[in-house]
Design a protein around this motif. Structure first.
Motif, PDB file in Angstrom:
ATOM      1  N   HIS A   6       0.844  -1.195   0.000  1.00  0.00           N
ATOM      2  CA  HIS A   6       0.000   0.000   0.000  1.00  0.00           C
ATOM      3  C   HIS A   6       0.882   1.249   0.000  1.00  0.00           C
ATOM      4  O   HIS A   6       1.820   1.350   0.796  1.00  0.00           O
ATOM      5  CB  HIS A   6      -0.916   0.007   1.224  1.00  0.00           C
ATOM      6  CG  HIS A   6      -1.948  -1.079   1.193  1.00  0.00           C
ATOM      7  ND1 HIS A   6      -3.214  -0.882   0.703  1.00  0.00           N
ATOM      8  CD2 HIS A   6      -1.875  -2.381   1.583  1.00  0.00           C
ATOM      9  CE1 HIS A   6      -3.898  -2.018   0.785  1.00  0.00           C
ATOM     10  NE2 HIS A   6      -3.108  -2.939   1.313  1.00  0.00           N
ATOM     11  N   VAL A  29      -1.498  -0.968  -4.214  1.00  0.00           N
ATOM     12  CA  VAL A  29      -2.658  -0.085  -4.117  1.00  0.00           C
ATOM     13  C   VAL A  29      -2.152   1.302  -3.749  1.00  0.00           C
ATOM     14  O   VAL A  29      -1.453   1.467  -2.743  1.00  0.00           O
ATOM     15  CB  VAL A  29      -3.677  -0.560  -3.061  1.00  0.00           C
ATOM     16  CG1 VAL A  29      -4.828   0.443  -2.961  1.00  0.00           C
ATOM     17  CG2 VAL A  29      -4.207  -1.945  -3.405  1.00  0.00           C
ATOM     18  N   HIS A  31      -3.187   4.957  -2.506  1.00  0.00           N
ATOM     19  CA  HIS A  31      -4.249   5.717  -1.849  1.00  0.00           C
ATOM     20  C   HIS A  31      -3.939   7.199  -2.056  1.00  0.00           C
ATOM     21  O   HIS A  31      -3.016   7.741  -1.440  1.00  0.00           O
ATOM     22  CB  HIS A  31      -4.312   5.396  -0.351  1.00  0.00           C
ATOM     23  CG  HIS A  31      -4.467   3.929  -0.055  1.00  0.00           C
ATOM     24  ND1 HIS A  31      -5.686   3.334   0.156  1.00  0.00           N
ATOM     25  CD2 HIS A  31      -3.526   2.940   0.057  1.00  0.00           C
ATOM     26  CE1 HIS A  31      -5.519   2.044   0.394  1.00  0.00           C
ATOM     27  NE2 HIS A  31      -4.213   1.773   0.341  1.00  0.00           N
ATOM     28  N   TRP A 132       3.451  -0.747   4.065  1.00  0.00           N
ATOM     29  CA  TRP A 132       2.985   0.570   3.659  1.00  0.00           C
ATOM     30  C   TRP A 132       4.157   1.489   3.346  1.00  0.00           C
ATOM     31  O   TRP A 132       5.180   1.451   4.027  1.00  0.00           O
ATOM     32  CB  TRP A 132       2.141   1.212   4.758  1.00  0.00           C
ATOM     33  CG  TRP A 132       0.838   0.510   5.005  1.00  0.00           C
ATOM     34  CD1 TRP A 132       0.648  -0.660   5.683  1.00  0.00           C
ATOM     35  CD2 TRP A 132      -0.453   0.929   4.556  1.00  0.00           C
ATOM     36  NE1 TRP A 132      -0.684  -0.996   5.694  1.00  0.00           N
ATOM     37  CE2 TRP A 132      -1.392  -0.042   5.008  1.00  0.00           C
ATOM     38  CE3 TRP A 132      -0.918   2.030   3.833  1.00  0.00           C
ATOM     39  CZ2 TRP A 132      -2.751   0.062   4.759  1.00  0.00           C
ATOM     40  CZ3 TRP A 132      -2.274   2.139   3.579  1.00  0.00           C
ATOM     41  CH2 TRP A 132      -3.177   1.162   4.035  1.00  0.00           C
TER      42      TRP A 132
END
Length: 450
Positions: A6, A29, A31, A132
């Motif tokens: 992420h 992903v 964000h 992350w």
């Protein structure tokens, strides 16, 4: 993508990190809070939107540290450098880009990558599990900034960035201004004329400085103090440091000859750099400002050649937040207190588009290496990327840490074999060593992955 990497933030660092990870076979992903949540400086919902400038600075990979950083990123398959090269504008020895074409290309490539998904959402906390990378940049939202402070126990350091104005080219009086790159740099005529120059005599310069010092400027909120990064000072702050500061900074007249009056040397020169491929927009080089809009137009129209200037964008100022990285991050850019989280980009305390993207590139590669059980060590500090990482993770003094551009002062010294080297020879030796060591580091990862 339940086991995806992420990445928070779709700027240059986040986009580059995502690309590197996805190309290495990892699901990602991103964000990105825009366009659902906007910022002061951004105008679109595109990824990798350029805000403060359109310049990636010098592209000389022999005698310039940022040029060496360009070289390292290109050799590692950088998305950002690919887009910059594809949308390059004439700018002498610098790498300037058409900002809209650049961000549109990055957005298209990232969104169409089969291993990348982009979600429009604002994150307001630091997850306790999963892998992350936070690459939220200088405009990290207040909620997320507060979450970082809660986890780290640190007050995030802050300074203020100022944005330069952009002028419509057809509003520049070319009977006063002329086209020329400083010292006629650039291989082609187009490159040598990528800048417009507006000359001032001493009286005009003195009146301009007086107007800058008297201009109405943006006030800071209660409790805020201005800790400007020296590489991005507002012009009025420079003027406050001394009446000649601008003349030896962004308004220096050296390397330029007035095409209209070649026999007369200008006392000061304001340069405008092409901002888009069409050549319809020019930004005023080094003219970041915190003047209010009304005062700004009045003062800028005092510049000879800009008396009737129309502005596509006026300058502005915004708060810029970065971590005390030497205290908080390890040499893999992981949060010491929560190593499942990495930081990348300007929030780590590197300054500049290229530096931000380079740290994103490295963060993406290190995250993937760690996930796949490969060597996840940072590159040697003899490389431009390694020198940056070393500076922000341990080389800088945490008590006085401030944002830093890549420069040869961050590299380990070079032995002066065969006698004392001059500066150009020393810089060439830095980049020769950096290329060798970067290729070795990059090659080891390619062999390991295979």
């Amino acid at each position: 993508m339940s086991d995806a990497l992420h990445i928070v933030g779709g700027g240059l660092a986040g986009s580059e990190a995502a690309w590197q990870a996805a190309e290495a076979g990892c699901d990602v992903v991103i964000h990105e809070m825009r366009p659902a949540v906007g910022t002061f400086a951004h105008k679109t919902g595109n990824l990798a939107e350029l805000v403060c400038s359109n310049s990636f600075r010098s592209d000389d990979d022999v005698h310039n540290a940022v040029g060496q950083l360009h070289w390292e990123m290109r050799s590692a398959g950088s998305l950002i450098m690919n887009a910059a090269d594809r949308h390059r504008l004439p700018a002498g020895g610098a790498l300037a880009v058409d900002r809209h074409g650049f961000s549109e290309m990055v957005t298209s490539l990232v969104r169409s990558h089969p291993r990348i998904r982009v979600e429009s959402a604002e994150l307001t906390s630091l997850p306790s599990s999963g892998d992350w990378i936070f690459a939220t940049g200088p405009l990290t939202s207040a909620a997320l900034g507060e979450a970082v402070r809660r986890v780290t126990g640190e007050d995030s350091l802050a300074f203020f960035d100022a944005i330069a104005p952009i002028v419509y080219a057809d509003s520049v009086d070319m009977s006063v201004a002329w086209a020329q790159s400083r010292y006629d740099k650039g291989e082609t005529q187009d490159e040598r004329t990528a800048y417009l120059n507006c000359p001032m005599d001493k009286g005009q310069y003195e009146a301009f400085v007086d107007a800058l010092l008297a201009a109405d400027a943006v006030d800071f909120h209660e409790g805020e103090t201005a800790g400007y990064f020296d590489g991005c000072l507002p012009i009025e702050v420079m003027a406050q440091r001394g009446r000649e500061t601008l003349r030896f900074g962004p308004m220096k007249p050296v390397g330029l000859t007035n095409a209209h009056r070649p026999d007369r040397k200008a006392y000061a020169v304001v340069q405008l750099r092409r901002d888009n491929r069409l050549g319809t927009l020019y930004n005023i080089v080094g003219f970041q400002t915190k003047m209010r809009y009304g005062a700004q137009t009045d003062v800028l129209r005092m510049i000879p050649g800009l008396e009737a200037a129309r502005f596509a964008r006026l300058g502005g100022i915004h708060r810029n937040t970065f971590l005390n990285s030497p205290r908080l991050l390890d040499d893999r850019m992981r949060l010491r207190k929560q190593p499942n989280i990495r930081f990348a980009g300007q929030i780590t305390g590197v300054e500049g588009y290229v530096e931000s993207a380079a740290i994103g590139l490295l963060a993406g590669r290190l995250a993937v290496a760690e996930r796949f059980g490969l060597d996840a060590s940072a590159p040697p500090m003899t490389t431009a990327t390694g020198a940056l990482v070393h500076h922000i993770s341990s080389g800088a003094d945490a008590a006085t840490f401030q944002p830093m551009n890549v420069n040869f002062g961050l590299f380990p010294p070079i032995d002066a074999k065969g006698g004392r080297r001059n500066r150009r020879e020393r810089y060439a030796a830095f980049t020769e060593r950096a290329k060798r060591d970067w290729n070795q580091w990059l090659g080891q990862r390619t062999e390991t992955a295979a």
